[in-house]
Write a protein that holds these residues in place. Structure first.
Motif, PDB file in Angstrom:
ATOM      1  N   ASP A  59      25.808  36.160  39.447  1.00 55.99           N
ATOM      2  CA  ASP A  59      26.331  36.708  38.199  1.00 55.99           C
ATOM      3  C   ASP A  59      27.843  36.851  38.236  1.00 55.99           C
ATOM      4  O   ASP A  59      28.408  37.290  39.235  1.00 55.99           O
ATOM      5  CB  ASP A  59      25.726  38.086  37.914  1.00 55.99           C
ATOM      6  N   ARG A  60      28.469  36.479  37.142  1.00 55.95           N
ATOM      7  CA  ARG A  60      29.910  36.636  36.950  1.00 55.95           C
ATOM      8  C   ARG A  60      30.148  37.294  35.604  1.00 55.95           C
ATOM      9  O   ARG A  60      29.332  37.169  34.687  1.00 55.95           O
ATOM     10  CB  ARG A  60      30.623  35.274  36.962  1.00 55.95           C
ATOM     11  N   GLU A  61      31.281  37.952  35.469  1.00 51.84           N
ATOM     12  CA  GLU A  61      31.632  38.555  34.190  1.00 51.84           C
ATOM     13  C   GLU A  61      32.099  37.461  33.236  1.00 51.84           C
ATOM     14  O   GLU A  61      32.915  36.616  33.598  1.00 51.84           O
ATOM     15  CB  GLU A  61      32.723  39.602  34.384  1.00 51.84           C
ATOM     16  N   VAL A  62      31.552  37.482  32.029  1.00 55.05           N
ATOM     17  CA  VAL A  62      31.854  36.480  31.006  1.00 55.05           C
ATOM     18  C   VAL A  62      32.372  37.205  29.765  1.00 55.05           C
ATOM     19  O   VAL A  62      31.764  38.163  29.306  1.00 55.05           O
ATOM     20  CB  VAL A  62      30.595  35.674  30.626  1.00 55.05           C
ATOM     21  N   TRP A  63      33.514  36.735  29.244  1.00 55.79           N
ATOM     22  CA  TRP A  63      34.079  37.266  28.007  1.00 55.79           C
ATOM     23  C   TRP A  63      33.914  36.217  26.919  1.00 55.79           C
ATOM     24  O   TRP A  63      34.293  35.062  27.114  1.00 55.79           O
ATOM     25  CB  TRP A  63      35.573  37.548  28.143  1.00 55.79           C
ATOM     26  N   LYS A  91      32.636  40.223  23.268  1.00 57.78           N
ATOM     27  CA  LYS A  91      31.378  40.542  23.955  1.00 57.78           C
ATOM     28  C   LYS A  91      31.600  40.245  25.431  1.00 57.78           C
ATOM     29  O   LYS A  91      32.074  39.163  25.788  1.00 57.78           O
ATOM     30  CB  LYS A  91      30.242  39.684  23.393  1.00 57.78           C
ATOM     31  N   VAL A  92      31.288  41.192  26.290  1.00 57.56           N
ATOM     32  CA  VAL A  92      31.399  41.009  27.734  1.00 57.56           C
ATOM     33  C   VAL A  92      30.006  41.182  28.313  1.00 57.56           C
ATOM     34  O   VAL A  92      29.306  42.134  27.975  1.00 57.56           O
ATOM     35  CB  VAL A  92      32.369  42.026  28.368  1.00 57.56           C
ATOM     36  N   GLN A  93      29.610  40.236  29.164  1.00 58.83           N
ATOM     37  CA  GLN A  93      28.306  40.318  29.792  1.00 58.83           C
ATOM     38  C   GLN A  93      28.368  39.689  31.171  1.00 58.83           C
ATOM     39  O   GLN A  93      29.323  38.995  31.496  1.00 58.83           O
ATOM     40  CB  GLN A  93      27.233  39.640  28.938  1.00 58.83           C
ATOM     41  N   MET A  94      27.360  39.958  31.964  1.00 52.93           N
ATOM     42  CA  MET A  94      27.234  39.365  33.292  1.00 52.93           C
ATOM     43  C   MET A  94      26.215  38.236  33.212  1.00 52.93           C
ATOM     44  O   MET A  94      25.219  38.345  32.493  1.00 52.93           O
ATOM     45  CB  MET A  94      26.765  40.404  34.310  1.00 52.93           C
ATOM     46  N   GLN A 105      23.609  30.503  29.200  1.00 52.59           N
ATOM     47  CA  GLN A 105      23.971  31.784  28.592  1.00 52.59           C
ATOM     48  C   GLN A 105      23.902  31.681  27.073  1.00 52.59           C
ATOM     49  O   GLN A 105      24.049  30.599  26.510  1.00 52.59           O
ATOM     50  CB  GLN A 105      25.392  32.191  28.992  1.00 52.59           C
ATOM     51  N   VAL A 117      35.287  32.894  32.014  1.00 53.37           N
ATOM     52  CA  VAL A 117      34.448  33.321  33.130  1.00 53.37           C
ATOM     53  C   VAL A 117      35.338  33.824  34.258  1.00 53.37           C
ATOM     54  O   VAL A 117      36.337  33.188  34.593  1.00 53.37           O
ATOM     55  CB  VAL A 117      33.573  32.157  33.645  1.00 53.37           C
ATOM     56  N   ASP A 118      34.967  34.960  34.816  1.00 56.08           N
ATOM     57  CA  ASP A 118      35.691  35.531  35.945  1.00 56.08           C
ATOM     58  C   ASP A 118      35.213  34.860  37.228  1.00 56.08           C
ATOM     59  O   ASP A 118      34.073  35.054  37.647  1.00 56.08           O
ATOM     60  CB  ASP A 118      35.447  37.030  36.021  1.00 56.08           C
TER      61      ASP A 118
END
Length: 86
Positions: free
Chosen positions: A15-19, A33-36, A41, A66-67
């Motif tokens: 999992d990575r943080e996605v904006w 929207k921010v999600q892991m 996706q 993507v982080d």
């Protein structure tokens, strides 16, 4: 109305943080929207800004970021044009 924004994050196995941001054509951010996640996706945007106001018809820019922690990573940002009509 609702819009489903689908995208795939390849080469990730954790999992990575996605904006996911929506901008008007002047560059003003309207919604975030921010999600892991990783892999396939999906994000739902209901055509509203962060305050809950319905956006007017027109073209908008969707930015997906993507982080990743790898310096050599490429394609960590993607842009798409979204059309809103009522």
């Amino acid at each position: 109305d609702r819009m489903q924004i689908r995208f795939t994050m390849g080469n990730l196995n954790t999992d990575r943080e996605v904006w996911v941001d929506i901008f008007d054509l002047s560059g003003r951010r309207l919604w975030r929207k921010v999600q892991m996640g990783f892999g396939e996706q999906s994000v739902v945007w209901e055509g509203r800004d962060d305050a809950g106001t319905i956006v007017p018809p027109g073209l908008y820019l969707c930015k997906i970021r993507v982080d990743v922690d790898a310096v050599e990573a490429t394609d960590t940002v993607d842009y798409r044009v979204i059309a809103v009509a009522y």
